[in-house]
Write a protein that holds these residues in place. Structure first.
Motif, PDB file in Angstrom:
ATOM      1  N   SER A   1      39.581  52.172  31.239  1.00 47.47           N
ATOM      2  CA  SER A   1      39.212  52.108  29.813  1.00 47.47           C
ATOM      3  C   SER A   1      39.594  50.743  29.239  1.00 47.47           C
ATOM      4  N   ARG A   2      40.736  50.204  29.671  1.00 46.28           N
ATOM      5  CA  ARG A   2      41.139  48.878  29.181  1.00 46.28           C
ATOM      6  C   ARG A   2      40.204  47.804  29.737  1.00 46.28           C
ATOM      7  N   LEU A   3      39.793  47.993  30.990  1.00 41.39           N
ATOM      8  CA  LEU A   3      38.859  47.044  31.613  1.00 41.39           C
ATOM      9  C   LEU A   3      37.557  46.999  30.807  1.00 41.39           C
ATOM     10  N   GLY A   4      37.123  48.182  30.339  1.00 47.77           N
ATOM     11  CA  GLY A   4      35.864  48.248  29.579  1.00 47.77           C
ATOM     12  C   GLY A   4      35.976  47.725  28.164  1.00 47.77           C
ATOM     13  N   SER A   5      37.152  47.893  27.539  1.00 53.83           N
ATOM     14  CA  SER A   5      37.266  47.554  26.108  1.00 53.83           C
ATOM     15  C   SER A   5      37.788  46.150  25.872  1.00 53.83           C
ATOM     16  N   GLU A   6      38.200  45.444  26.920  1.00 52.16           N
ATOM     17  CA  GLU A   6      38.841  44.135  26.765  1.00 52.16           C
ATOM     18  C   GLU A   6      37.903  43.029  27.264  1.00 52.16           C
ATOM     19  N   PRO A   7      37.275  42.266  26.337  1.00 48.97           N
ATOM     20  CA  PRO A   7      36.317  41.233  26.755  1.00 48.97           C
ATOM     21  C   PRO A   7      36.931  40.184  27.691  1.00 48.97           C
ATOM     22  N   TYR A   8      38.242  40.014  27.638  1.00 49.96           N
ATOM     23  CA  TYR A   8      38.913  39.037  28.505  1.00 49.96           C
ATOM     24  C   TYR A   8      38.560  39.280  29.975  1.00 49.96           C
ATOM     25  N   PHE A   9      38.613  40.561  30.389  1.00 51.85           N
ATOM     26  CA  PHE A   9      38.389  40.866  31.805  1.00 51.85           C
ATOM     27  C   PHE A   9      36.956  40.557  32.222  1.00 51.85           C
ATOM     28  N   SER A  10      35.980  40.933  31.376  1.00 57.60           N
ATOM     29  CA  SER A  10      34.589  40.678  31.767  1.00 57.60           C
ATOM     30  C   SER A  10      34.315  39.178  31.837  1.00 57.60           C
ATOM     31  N   ALA A  11      34.966  38.390  30.956  1.00 54.84           N
ATOM     32  CA  ALA A  11      34.778  36.936  30.993  1.00 54.84           C
ATOM     33  C   ALA A  11      35.379  36.342  32.273  1.00 54.84           C
ATOM     34  N   VAL A  12      36.566  36.829  32.677  1.00 53.41           N
ATOM     35  CA  VAL A  12      37.170  36.358  33.932  1.00 53.41           C
ATOM     36  C   VAL A  12      36.260  36.706  35.108  1.00 53.41           C
ATOM     37  N   ILE A  13      35.765  37.954  35.121  1.00 53.44           N
ATOM     38  CA  ILE A  13      34.887  38.400  36.220  1.00 53.44           C
ATOM     39  C   ILE A  13      33.630  37.524  36.284  1.00 53.44           C
ATOM     40  N   ARG A  14      33.063  37.205  35.109  1.00 52.87           N
ATOM     41  CA  ARG A  14      31.881  36.314  35.074  1.00 52.87           C
ATOM     42  C   ARG A  14      32.203  34.962  35.698  1.00 52.87           C
ATOM     43  N   GLY A  15      33.357  34.382  35.302  1.00 50.60           N
ATOM     44  CA  GLY A  15      33.759  33.077  35.830  1.00 50.60           C
ATOM     45  C   GLY A  15      33.962  33.095  37.335  1.00 50.60           C
ATOM     46  N   VAL A  16      34.630  34.160  37.827  1.00 47.32           N
ATOM     47  CA  VAL A  16      34.870  34.294  39.270  1.00 47.32           C
ATOM     48  C   VAL A  16      33.534  34.432  40.009  1.00 47.32           C
ATOM     49  N   SER A  17      32.652  35.303  39.498  1.00 48.30           N
ATOM     50  CA  SER A  17      31.352  35.554  40.154  1.00 48.30           C
ATOM     51  C   SER A  17      30.530  34.278  40.239  1.00 48.30           C
ATOM     52  N   THR A  18      30.526  33.506  39.140  1.00 52.41           N
ATOM     53  CA  THR A  18      29.755  32.262  39.117  1.00 52.41           C
ATOM     54  C   THR A  18      30.263  31.303  40.197  1.00 52.41           C
ATOM     55  N   ALA A  19      31.604  31.180  40.300  1.00 52.30           N
ATOM     56  CA  ALA A  19      32.181  30.266  41.293  1.00 52.30           C
ATOM     57  C   ALA A  19      31.862  30.724  42.711  1.00 52.30           C
ATOM     58  N   LEU A  20      31.883  32.041  42.946  1.00 49.23           N
ATOM     59  CA  LEU A  20      31.658  32.542  44.306  1.00 49.23           C
ATOM     60  C   LEU A  20      30.181  32.570  44.675  1.00 49.23           C
TER      61      LEU A  20
ATOM     62  N   LEU B   1      35.971  44.220  43.551  1.00 50.83           N
ATOM     63  CA  LEU B   1      36.760  44.474  42.348  1.00 50.83           C
ATOM     64  C   LEU B   1      37.668  45.672  42.621  1.00 50.83           C
ATOM     65  N   VAL B   2      38.986  45.469  42.463  1.00 50.64           N
ATOM     66  CA  VAL B   2      39.955  46.531  42.786  1.00 50.64           C
ATOM     67  C   VAL B   2      40.804  46.821  41.557  1.00 50.64           C
ATOM     68  N   LEU B   3      40.755  48.065  41.064  1.00 49.44           N
ATOM     69  CA  LEU B   3      41.652  48.473  39.981  1.00 49.44           C
ATOM     70  C   LEU B   3      42.877  49.124  40.610  1.00 49.44           C
ATOM     71  N   VAL B   4      44.056  48.681  40.182  1.00 49.29           N
ATOM     72  CA  VAL B   4      45.294  49.277  40.708  1.00 49.29           C
ATOM     73  C   VAL B   4      45.987  49.968  39.541  1.00 49.29           C
ATOM     74  N   ARG B   5      45.821  51.298  39.476  1.00 49.92           N
ATOM     75  CA  ARG B   5      46.341  52.043  38.322  1.00 49.92           C
ATOM     76  C   ARG B   5      47.581  52.853  38.660  1.00 49.92           C
ATOM     77  N   ASP B   6      47.831  53.082  39.955  1.00 45.16           N
ATOM     78  CA  ASP B   6      48.996  53.896  40.322  1.00 45.16           C
ATOM     79  C   ASP B   6      49.475  53.495  41.715  1.00 45.16           C
ATOM     80  N   GLN B   7      50.522  54.147  42.165  1.00 40.96           N
ATOM     81  CA  GLN B   7      51.134  53.795  43.456  1.00 40.96           C
ATOM     82  C   GLN B   7      50.157  54.003  44.611  1.00 40.96           C
ATOM     83  N   ALA B   8      49.354  55.064  44.541  1.00 44.11           N
ATOM     84  CA  ALA B   8      48.413  55.352  45.633  1.00 44.11           C
ATOM     85  C   ALA B   8      47.418  54.205  45.785  1.00 44.11           C
ATOM     86  N   GLU B   9      46.933  53.696  44.657  1.00 46.67           N
ATOM     87  CA  GLU B   9      45.970  52.588  44.720  1.00 46.67           C
ATOM     88  C   GLU B   9      46.646  51.289  45.161  1.00 46.67           C
ATOM     89  N   ARG B  10      47.930  51.123  44.786  1.00 44.31           N
ATOM     90  CA  ARG B  10      48.662  49.940  45.255  1.00 44.31           C
ATOM     91  C   ARG B  10      48.832  50.014  46.781  1.00 44.31           C
TER      92      ARG B  10
END
Length: 338
Positions: free
Chosen positions: A76-95, A104-113
């Motif tokens: 939900s934070r990934l969706g509501s925070e324009p900062y993340f989408s702008a970073v993702i755009r910058g990374v995608s453009t460079a790659l 893209l990996v979301l790490v929300r808990d110990q299992a995902e870590r």
């Protein structure tokens, strides 16, 4: 589950009396190690029965041509925070200019870590980009221990050892507060981000130092900490108004929180900017569409994204090259809220 823990690169380094980087170099067959150090590391590996996963699978030299962009935040934070989408755009453009795939990996808990750690240990990615860095998150240290190229957007502290790119957060905050003082404001509160993040501490430091230099109050009663969400900004603004009814300005450490602060001020019947001037940080799309449009500090978020990707590709290509520490400038954008 009794028994000894599996030895790590850290325990090998301690046994051999060398740094973790040296162990990493020996394991990866690098030439940049003295014979004495190599012998000590090999002896420690034999004694401890240490098996690096990558070596066990014969994957040391193979490339996957993919990198992971890791964001340790909720969806939900990934969706509501324009900062993340702008970073993702910058990374995608460079790659896009390379043949490197982005995971893209979301790490929300110990299992995902644990899942990410396993993926890294098996070298299913060539490197990691880490966004939204909290001070005590074990992830950056873990990745460093595993000898995997890792570049951060942000940093854990001013002593950050991994390559990183971030904005001039303290300088940006200072410019924001300087603008409010120049507008004749005298009781300037602040809504900070989570104080386990360097970005939040640096912006708070910029606020505090600028007020103190100008001989204005910069005590804790003027500070409310939040979590970079709109709801957090709203609650922080409510508590500031209760605590400091005579405040006439607030520097908010992100546009998303500033949107919450504006909503709360409206509810309280305070005019912006007549009663309270508000300045945010980011210059995201939220700043242009808030009511009134938000004065804010522009930071080059897409550039941060493309730069961390370029630095990571360089480190994957040449693991021995020196780490890079980059600070990008911010710029005041004046709109109606101040």
């Amino acid at each position: 589950m009794g028994g000894r823990q599996r030895p790590t690169i850290k325990t090998v380094a301690a046994r051999a009396g060398v740094g973790r980087t040296t162990v990493s170099r020996v394991v990866n067959g690098s030439e940049l190690v003295s014979e004495k150090a190599r012998a000590a590391v090999l002896a420690a590996i034999a004694e401890l029965n240490y098996v690096p996963n990558s070596v066990a699978r014969g994957l040391v030299t193979s490339r996957t041509n993919s990198v992971a962009l890791v964001i340790p935040e909720s969806a939900s934070r990934l969706g509501s925070e324009p900062y993340f989408s702008a970073v993702i755009r910058g990374v995608s453009t460079a790659l896009a200019e390379t043949r490197t795939q982005l995971q893209l990996v979301l790490v929300r808990d110990q299992a995902e870590r644990d899942q990410l750690t396993e993926s890294v240990a098996e070298r299913r990615v060539d490197g990691v980009l880490l966004v939204s860095v909290h001070e005590h998150d074990p992830l950056p240290g873990l990745l460093e221990d595993m000898g995997l190229p890792t570049v951060l957007a942000g940093r854990r502290s001013p002593d950050e050892s991994l390559s990183h790119v971030h904005s001039d957060n303290a300088g940006g905050a200072a410019a924001a507060v300087g603008h409010l003082l120049a507008r004749g404001r005298r009781t300037v509160a602040t809504i900070s981000g989570p104080l386990d993040m360097d970005v939040a501490r640096s912006r708070l430091q910029g606020w505090r130092e600028t007020l103190e230099k100008a001989d204005y109050e910069a005590t804790d009663r003027l500070v409310a900490s939040a979590d970079f969400t709109e709801e957090g900004g709203e609650a922080a603004m409510r508590s500031l108004v209760e605590r400091v009814p005579d405040l006439d300005a607030v520097f908010v450490a992100s546009d998303v929180m500033a949107a919450g602060a504006l909503a709360e001020l409206r509810r309280q019947g305070r005019g912006v900017p007549d009663d309270v001037a508000v300045v945010g940080f980011d210059d995201s799309i939220i700043a242009r569409h808030s009511n009134p449009p938000l004065t804010t500090m522009r930071q080059p978020v897409e550039e941060i994204g493309s730069m961390i990707a370029h630095i990571l590709l360089e480190e994957i290509g040449n693991p021995e090259q020196p780490r890079r520490y980059v600070t990008l400038p911010t710029e005041l954008v004046v709109r109606e809220s101040s």
